[in-house]
Structures are given as C-alpha cells and as structure tokens.
Design an enzyme around this catalytic site. Sequence first.
Site: not given
Lengths: 481, 481
Positions: B273, B302, B407
């Site tokens: 960010e 793994h 938004k």
Amino acid sequence: MEELENGSIANPDENRMVGHYWLRTPTLAPSKELTDTIQKTLDQLKQISRQVHDGSLQSPSGPFTDLLVVGIGGSALGPQFVGKALGHPQKDKLKVHFFDNTDPDGIDLTLAAIGSSLKSTLVLVISKSGGTPETRNGMLEAENAFSNSGLNFAKHAIAITGEGSKLHKYSQENEWLEFLPMWDWVGGRTSETAAVGLLPAALQGINIDDLLTGASEMDQLTRNSDYRKNPAAMLALAWHHLTDGKGSKDMVILPYKDRLELFAKYLQQLIMESLGKEKDLDGNTVHQGISVYGNKGSTDQHAYVQQLREGVPNFFATFIEVLKHRNGDSIKVDENGMDSGDYLHGFFLGTRDALYEKDRKSITLTILEVTPYTVGGLIALFERAVGLYASLVGINAYHQPGVEAGKKAATAILTVRESVINFLRQNTGTGYTTKEIASEINNLDKTDWVFKILENLAINQPEHVRREKAESPTEDRFSAI
Amino acid sequence: MEELENGSIANPDENRMVGHYWLRTPTLAPSKELTDTIQKTLDQLKQISRQVHDGSLQSPSGPFTDLLVVGIGGSALGPQFVGKALGHPQKDKLKVHFFDNTDPDGIDLTLAAIGSSLKSTLVLVISKSGGTPETRNGMLEAENAFSNSGLNFAKHAIAITGEGSKLHKYSQENEWLEFLPMWDWVGGRTSETAAVGLLPAALQGINIDDLLTGASEMDQLTRNSDYRKNPAAMLALAWHHLTDGKGSKDMVILPYKDRLELFAKYLQQLIMESLGKEKDLDGNTVHQGISVYGNKGSTDQHAYVQQLREGVPNFFATFIEVLKHRNGDSIKVDENGMDSGDYLHGFFLGTRDALYEKDRKSITLTILEVTPYTVGGLIALFERAVGLYASLVGINAYHQPGVEAGKKAATAILTVRESVINFLRQNTGTGYTTKEIASEINNLDKTDWVFKILENLAINQPEHVRREKAESPTEDRFSAI
C-alpha cells in the site's frame, strides 16, 4: 488427460501413474485391484470416523474430543483449507489442531491450545513417504507430550502413509490404533480426496460423500474435449493467455468469503509446486511457473488493492464470488436497506471494475455457497486446470525435483552441526573462532554455516557452549563448557 | 526522514504530517501539545487495560474474558500479527477475535466461536476515518448480536477513531465505555504503535512498554546517516538493487518461526500500500511497488520452494531467522542427538543455500527471540525501510489514492442495486431480462452489474425476487414476488 486417467505413466521422471481422479470415481482406476483398494480405504476411513463419533473407538480416558493432525505440505494444507471452509466452531465433532512445522515453540503453542484435552485427543500422523523429517519430529514431540502426561500415545494414534514405509512399520511395532495407505500414484498436493484429506474432514464432521461427488462431477465436466464447454480448459487457457505461457504475471486469488481464506494458500502449493519447473519434458531449460498469493476480499482491498490498481502491473486477479450471503436473515446496515452481504458483493464488483478500468485483467469464478459439494468441485477444477496447463507448456506437473535440493542441504548442515559439536566437546574449555573451527573440521568452504551453527548453539545450549564476544563476530570465540 | 520526523508535510497529496515515529518517542513530536496528546492517550489505554485486568472495568455480567476487535486493513492486520506473535493460548488475559470483513457468514462464524462468552466480551471498534463501511457493518452486526442476547452493547464497547468522526459521535450518543483518538498524521498501516495496535495488545496481556522500547530503539538505529550502519537503509538499498528500483521482483517473506506466520500478511499491507503507486512526486507515471507474499518456513518449503528454486526467477527471498528454539528442554529426534529446532535451523540454512546455488537472491534478518521488544523493532525497521525506499524512487509512501476507486465503484454498484430493487418492486409479478431492466433504470452500460445483482438477489431474497431460467442466462427473467 485421457491417457493419464487410463493409467499411463504421466509422471515420467518418477515412472509413476497419476491417479487422483480415480479417488472420486474408483471404477475409473485401471485395474479391479486398484478400484477395490480405493473403495476399501474409503470404507475403512468412514468406519473409523463413525466409530470415533459413536464412541466405539475412544481413548483410554473416554470419547475423543480433539484431533491433532501431524503433517506438512500436502498433508496439512488440504485439511487446513477444507476444515476452515466447511467447519463450524460449535458444530464440529472434533476440534482440529495441527503440527505443520518443526518449530519447537510452535509445537508448544499448539499443545497449550489443546491443554487438558490431550487425554482425549486423536492424532493422525500423515506422511506419504513416511520419512518427512518435520512430520517425524512432530510425531516424536507429540509422543513425548503424551508420555509426559502419563498417556499411552499408541492408543491415540493413526498413521496414514505408504505401505511398508518407516512410519508404517513404526505404527505397527507400537501397535497404533489404525493404519491407512497412501499410494505412489497420488501426489501430496493432490491428496485432499485421498485418506490424507478425507479422514480429517470426516472426523471433523464434514460430509465427505458430498465432497467426493462435487469433485467427481467436476472431473466429468472437465473431460469435455470441447474446450469452450470445459471450465478447466478455459481456466488453463486464460492462465496461458494472461501470463504469456511463461508465468510473466502473478495469480492473485481473492475469494469474497471468509470461509475460503485459506484457498490461496492451498492453491499456492497446488499450482507453484506443479508448474514451477526448470526443464520441460524435452529437457529444455524453461523456468516455468506461476506465482500465487492472496487471502480474502474485501479485507485484502485494504491491504494491497492500492498496488494492484496503480502499481506494478505484474499480476492478474482471480475473484471467487459466493452468491449466498449467510444462513438466516440479515439486519439492514444503511438507510437504503442494504445488508452486510450486499456490501461484500458491491466491494467485489467494485474492485473488479476498478482494476478493469486500469487494464488489470481478472477471472471470476462464481459458486452458490461454500459446501462440501462446491469445495470438492473447486479442488477438482484447479487440479485439472493445472494438469492441462502443464500439457500446454510441456512440463511434468507431478514431480518436485527442486524440493530435494533444500532437504539435501539441510542434511549436510546437520552433519556439519554434529562435527562442530564433536570438535568443541573434544576440546572442552578452549575457545576458537569460527574460521578455526571450520578449518579443523575441514569445512572452510562452509564457514558461513559454521558461524550460524555456533551462534545458534550458544543461544540454545548455553549450558554446553559459550560465546566470548570480541570486536567483530568473526573474532568471537566459542568453546564447550 | 529528518524533516518528516520534525513535522514537515511528508504526505503532500493529503497535506499531512507523518508521525508514527513520535508514537514511541513522544518528545520528538513537533509541539508540546502533540507530545502531551500522545502521552495522555498512552496513559489512558494502559489504564483501561489495567482496569479490565483487575476487574474495575467490567461487563454487567462480570469481568471481561474475550475481546472482539472490529476493524479492517490497518485496524486489524497489526493486532492480528502481534497477537499471534506474542500471545499464548493459556496465558492471554483476554481471548481475541476479529470482525475484519463484511462477510455475514464470517461474522456468524466468529460469533459462534465467541459463543456464550459474548456476555463478557469487550468490543473495540477501530476505524481511523470512522466511516469505513466494513467496520460500520461489523459494529452494527455486533450490536445486533448483543441485543439478540439481551445484552447492552454500549456497556461493552470502546471506540478508537478520529475525533469528531461519525464513529466518535455514535459512541458518544450511545454512551460507550471509552473513546481513544486516532490522528490524521498516523496512517492505518503504521498504526500498530498507536492505540489501534497497543490497546488490543495490552488487553491481551502483551508488554507494550517493551514493544514501544523496541520500536523506539530501532528508530534511533535507523536515524544513522551512514547507510552502512543503518539497517533500514541497507534493507531499502537491497530492495532497490534486487528489484531494479521498479519492483521487477516479488518479495517472498519466510520467517522460520510459527509465531511470525502473519508477518508476511502484515508486510503485504505496509509495503504494497505504501509503495504501489502510479505517479511519482513529480507527477510522472511510474507504476511503482513491490509484491509481497509468504507464510513461514519450513512449512512453505513444502508448498513452493520447488518453484522458487527451479521456476520463474521473479522474486527475492527475505529469511527471518529466530535464534532461540523454545523455552525449556527439547527431546532428541534422531540418532545424532539433534532436536526439532536444530532441524528447523538446518532447513532455513539449507533452503537459503539451495536458492543461492540457483542464483536466487535472499536477505536474512536474525533476531534472538520473538518478544515484544524484537517485534517492536521489526515493525519499526520495515516502516523506516519503506519510507527510505519511497524516497529512493521518489514517491509518496503515505497516501493510497487507488483504494478510493474501488470504494467509489462499490457505492455506485449499491446505488444500481437499489434501482434494480425499486424497479422490480414497482412492477411486481412481471418478469424481465437483465437487459430490459438495465435499460429501464438507465444503466445499459452496466448490464454486467445488473445481471450480477439480479443473480445475487434471487439467491439471497428468494421470498422477494424470482428467477425464471431460460436457455441462456441473458434470457433468464427476474421478477418481484
């Protein structure tokens, strides 16, 4: 894919068949013997689960209340993803815990979370090869914890491993409760529909029949040779298109549903371990792979959508939309009568649009609800897409040669550690610099290892190893006490 | 950095100072008033924490046992990381839960995990702006859950938000227990050492004085203008070198310690960010950023070390080595006398070597132990490295303009949702295709939104919206019932 499903050697390096598709449709297996083995193991694990739930299989102190899965990689990521996706804190039949590492402090924290329920904890030790050191260590730590609490570990333990493996033998010698087989034609990362994934799920109380049906039906859908009607083929082609067939972009996985939070982690293994290969099938150096990360929306919007929209254009997004908001009614959260789920849906669509506006591409998968059936379908969809993508770029999706290198190096380091300890012991009381010790044990080329080992020993065995600080770390002297 | 610490406008787009460094050394703040405010808030949160622990602040049903943090992004990632790094299942003073999304089903699962402890649950509602919709929704869902259980939410609730914000007013009108201020000179992603991070940590029982000391001392170390003696400068320079100053490689974070498992997720926000920006400070289009992912070693070996070693060379690794294995003694796990921690250390060194062999670069950070002091130090180290890196490439690390777009789009979508619902209601009983509805509400250019909304409504409000299936989804007809 047809040849693979019919039992050809699809993993040529290891001369193995690849049979995870048979697990959900056993009649497809290339021999009656295999079909019977799959069915028998499925019946056996269902019976174990029933017996644990009805109390006919219980611990010496009473019915099992908790489940400890000891496993790593393919033996943990599937059960973790499925357990979180389909579990419920109050309705689960057993409370599930994991030893998925060889971190002693992490093991202590898990034991603390289990607490006094250890006496009614069932332990599954899962290792395909039966020799995975992290899992072996976890098993020994668990055994020790049981023994320290005056409990008989064998009366709590079930092994899932290859027939005849070290772990299998150990479980037999110590008379564990049960043993379930893993087969060399099932890879760890595609073992969710084998006993590895199904037994923990069944014990937790998840409907594994529905999960197998979902996987089996998705397998059927993704056998369609018309790629436009085959969702796995469409997915593989989209990956190829979006990453130029060489992993030029990262895959960001954004499920808009808390239950699916661990899906990205599960896919990280499935995709990166399958596709991240140095050589293609013809032996050319290709450095293939697609990097995968993500957590969940809309949470991740607040973490890194800033970069996705404006920053390095080095990714494509995969949105997973879940249509159903919740079981039961919702309160309204704003003056327009919207509820929390309407907002979640708005954020998904809004983010997709915000990325699209900036020419950041995305794929959307839509499912009705997070159920055993849809989770089985998602797993099978990505398994097939990975297989098809590997065919597109000509690599073996079913081996993992690169993992061995780290293991070999770790073994070499433990050997050097032993030499360091032996040298110090033989010269108790005398201080040496790192370089002196490296030279004495004939590991001058590994001076960095020797320093790291000495530093670590002085912290963890202060009663045995002393560090005298000097002007610089290279001058510090280490001695046995 | 010096100017920034002295209170210059380091976030020019938003005309704001950047003061997270003052939080751990309040005397550094550019005015006595600010110093006093920081100190007063710190005293206040410590007092709240003391009162909760000694029972002088309790719920109507008795002492608080659980803590529910309602927050997202910077208001959740810090508390989650620190809580996992420094908590203990048996020793924590409160058991911590999160509403970190607006997923109704996820909220129900968290409520189920709290169960009958809701009556003794303290709720922190954290939103810097006081208007974050996910947090507002979470607060209303929590309030509703309390009310459904016959509990008075206000007697359980504390707000942390900007003075005068919607949330602040709401908390005052409803007479919540307490309010703590957030300031516009602290970004969400650097708020772990503000009340946002410190109150949850203190309530959980974590020593926040040590955390602040660790951060403050790291701040001091990273003020050194000799870059070779400044660990944050070294880190920022390494990032610049490894990613060609333009994010050409991903940062893979691999802490070899379970407690640090969420650090990568925390850093994902802090780094992506802050650095993921379209424009530099001069207004040039640069598309900066560094992608961050990772979980923990050796577990991740793994999952994807196969790709790291052999696949696309599109990353560098950051190893975090923790010297101390565990508190207390360890059993030996092999014939050479090694223990679980020796193996973990071997896997770290082995993987680092296996990557190095293939020319995959890495950075290693070593800490003695995971304590409040070292966690504070790690947070401050990366905060400063991010600030310095932003200076190197000439971007504003302290705004997030790209987040607004998603938004805004979400708000637009909710408006369309409302129009769709109104149209259907006004024409109850008649079925329309998606395109017809989009046309009727003058949103033909957003037909994709309209379809997604209709599909979602039919699933979540089957009592209000009916879907008649046709040959293809575009022909399906939707009607209000």
